[in-house]
Design a protein around this motif. Structure first.
Motif, mmCIF file in Angstrom:
data_model
loop_
_atom_site.group_PDB
_atom_site.id
_atom_site.type_symbol
_atom_site.label_atom_id
_atom_site.label_comp_id
_atom_site.label_asym_id
_atom_site.label_seq_id
_atom_site.Cartn_x
_atom_site.Cartn_y
_atom_site.Cartn_z
ATOM 1 N N LEU A 23 -28.718 -49.433 -2.296
ATOM 2 C CA LEU A 23 -27.695 -49.421 -1.245
ATOM 3 C C LEU A 23 -26.321 -49.119 -1.834
ATOM 4 O O LEU A 23 -25.551 -48.336 -1.265
ATOM 5 C CB LEU A 23 -27.671 -50.767 -0.523
ATOM 6 C CG LEU A 23 -26.635 -50.925 0.593
ATOM 7 C CD1 LEU A 23 -26.882 -49.892 1.694
ATOM 8 C CD2 LEU A 23 -26.676 -52.340 1.164
ATOM 9 N N LEU A 24 -26.020 -49.711 -3.002
ATOM 10 C CA LEU A 24 -24.737 -49.435 -3.661
ATOM 11 C C LEU A 24 -24.623 -47.964 -4.052
ATOM 12 O O LEU A 24 -23.558 -47.353 -3.919
ATOM 13 C CB LEU A 24 -24.592 -50.321 -4.906
ATOM 14 C CG LEU A 24 -24.315 -51.810 -4.672
ATOM 15 C CD1 LEU A 24 -24.292 -52.551 -6.003
ATOM 16 C CD2 LEU A 24 -23.003 -52.019 -3.931
ATOM 17 N N VAL A 27 -23.881 -46.026 -0.953
ATOM 18 C CA VAL A 27 -22.485 -46.252 -0.544
ATOM 19 C C VAL A 27 -21.551 -45.363 -1.349
ATOM 20 O O VAL A 27 -20.625 -44.744 -0.810
ATOM 21 C CB VAL A 27 -22.106 -47.744 -0.721
ATOM 22 C CG1 VAL A 27 -20.589 -47.933 -0.635
ATOM 23 C CG2 VAL A 27 -22.789 -48.593 0.342
ATOM 24 N N THR A 28 -21.805 -45.264 -2.661
ATOM 25 C CA THR A 28 -20.970 -44.429 -3.526
ATOM 26 C C THR A 28 -21.080 -42.956 -3.154
ATOM 27 O O THR A 28 -20.064 -42.253 -3.065
ATOM 28 C CB THR A 28 -21.384 -44.615 -5.003
ATOM 29 O OG1 THR A 28 -21.311 -45.995 -5.336
ATOM 30 C CG2 THR A 28 -20.478 -43.808 -5.918
ATOM 31 N N ILE A 30 -21.904 -41.647 -0.282
ATOM 32 C CA ILE A 30 -21.240 -41.417 1.009
ATOM 33 C C ILE A 30 -19.721 -41.437 0.840
ATOM 34 O O ILE A 30 -19.005 -40.593 1.392
ATOM 35 C CB ILE A 30 -21.690 -42.473 2.036
ATOM 36 C CG1 ILE A 30 -23.174 -42.270 2.372
ATOM 37 C CG2 ILE A 30 -20.847 -42.399 3.310
ATOM 38 C CD1 ILE A 30 -23.767 -43.372 3.222
ATOM 39 N N ALA A 31 -19.222 -42.389 0.034
ATOM 40 C CA ALA A 31 -17.779 -42.472 -0.197
ATOM 41 C C ALA A 31 -17.252 -41.204 -0.849
ATOM 42 O O ALA A 31 -16.197 -40.682 -0.468
ATOM 43 C CB ALA A 31 -17.459 -43.690 -1.067
ATOM 44 N N LEU A 233 -11.243 -46.278 -1.902
ATOM 45 C CA LEU A 233 -12.684 -46.146 -1.680
ATOM 46 C C LEU A 233 -13.312 -45.136 -2.630
ATOM 47 O O LEU A 233 -14.334 -45.405 -3.261
ATOM 48 C CB LEU A 233 -12.959 -45.749 -0.225
ATOM 49 C CG LEU A 233 -12.866 -46.903 0.783
ATOM 50 C CD1 LEU A 233 -13.109 -46.385 2.196
ATOM 51 C CD2 LEU A 233 -13.870 -47.989 0.458
#
Length: 312
Positions: A23-24, A27-28, A30-31, A233
């Protein structure tokens, strides 16, 4: 994020990410993919060099007072800051400002992987394998497709500046390898500190005080949010998580996730900015991504090929 980057230890030799770490990683990705949308929004009100200056200043200050300087000769940190931040992002922001759409920018910048391989061969004697050379040739076919479709919306100067940005990023990777910082976030902050006065001077000379003041007076809430996104972000959260994952898992397990960054970039540009996903863009994407797959997944591809040969 600083805790992740500074405290992670390489205690997990698993070749599969745990669900929370997967998940992390997502997230990265996508960021970083959405970061090109934020850059596009920022460039609507700020000239490219001034936007770079704002990014670096906020990334460096006040954080360098809390993050220890990486234990490396200062000249290496200067080189890292100049190439990884000042030149790379100055050219990338300039390329987008002068006509390379956000989605394509997120794709073209990925060829830094192959520039890094070439520079490593020249400087460190790391001769690339046939697979890596083949992957580079495939990817540059995709770049050729982009170059053959330059027009009013996709300019040659924008493409050229973005390719030079990728080369600068690759050069910065050489400095990063020599520094070998334990905390990637600290290195980002100190590299940004180096880049800030350089870009402020360049902005003052080439963009001029009048344009700078006019841009600052014209700032909108949307622009400020975009700049904060780019700084916190994309830079701090993104690099913090990424450093944690690289310190926790083998590099070969983590790096393939970067293949998803241009996918997020292209799709988000189409959704948020209305950029057309024309057939030639998709074909160029296939070639560039295929070349990256050959590079990042070389060991897996060679193992699969050898198994098929032995079976045959």
């Amino acid at each position: 994020m600083w805790y992740f980057a500074c405290k992670a230890v390489n205690t997990n030799s698993s070749s599969i990410l745990k669900p929370k770490h997967l998940l992390l990683a997502l997230v990265t990705v996508i960021a970083w993919g959405l970061n090109f949308i934020a850059i596009h929004i920022g460039l609507e009100k700020l000239p490219p060099i001034l936007l770079c200056t704002a990014r670096f200043a906020l990334t460096a200050l006040p954080w360098v007072f809390f993050l220890p300087r990486p234990k490396a000769p200062f000249k290496l940190i200067v080189g890292y800051g100049i190439f990884t931040f000042a030149i790379q992002f100055g050219l990338l922001f300039g390329g987008m400002y002068l006509g390379l759409p956000a989605g394509l920018s997120s794709l073209v910048i990925q060829v830094q992987v192959f520039f890094s391989i070439g520079l490593a061969a020249l400087i460190f004697g790391d001769v690339p394998s046939v697979w890596k050379v083949f992957g580079a040739l495939i990817s540059f076919i995709g770049i050729g497709i982009v170059a053959s479709h330059v027009d009013g919306n996709t300019t040659f100067i924008g493409l050229a500046l973005t390719l030079l940005s990728a080369l600068s990023w690759a050069t910065g990777n050489i400095f990063s390898k020599k520094i070998a910082a334990k905390s990637p976030v600290a290195l980002v902050a100190w590299g940004s500190l180096v880049a800030t006065p350089v870009m402020l001077t360049v902005s003052y000379i080439f963009e001029g005080p009048e344009l700078i003041m006019h841009s600052i007076r014209g700032l909108t809430a949307e622009t400020i949010i975009a700049v904060l996104y780019i700084v916190y972000l994309s830079s701090f959260v993104g690099y913090g998580i990424w450093g944690f994952l690289l310190n926790t898992y083998p590099t070969a397990v983590v790096t393939p996730f970067t293949l998803l960054v241009p996918v997020v970039g292209l799709l988000s540009a189409a959704f948020f900015l209305g950029e057309e996903l024309s057939s030639w863009k998709l074909i160029a994407c296939v070639f560039i991504m295929a070349g990256l797959v050959f590079n990042l997944l070389e060991k897996q591809i060679r193992a699969l090929a050898s198994r098929r040969t032995s079976v045959g």
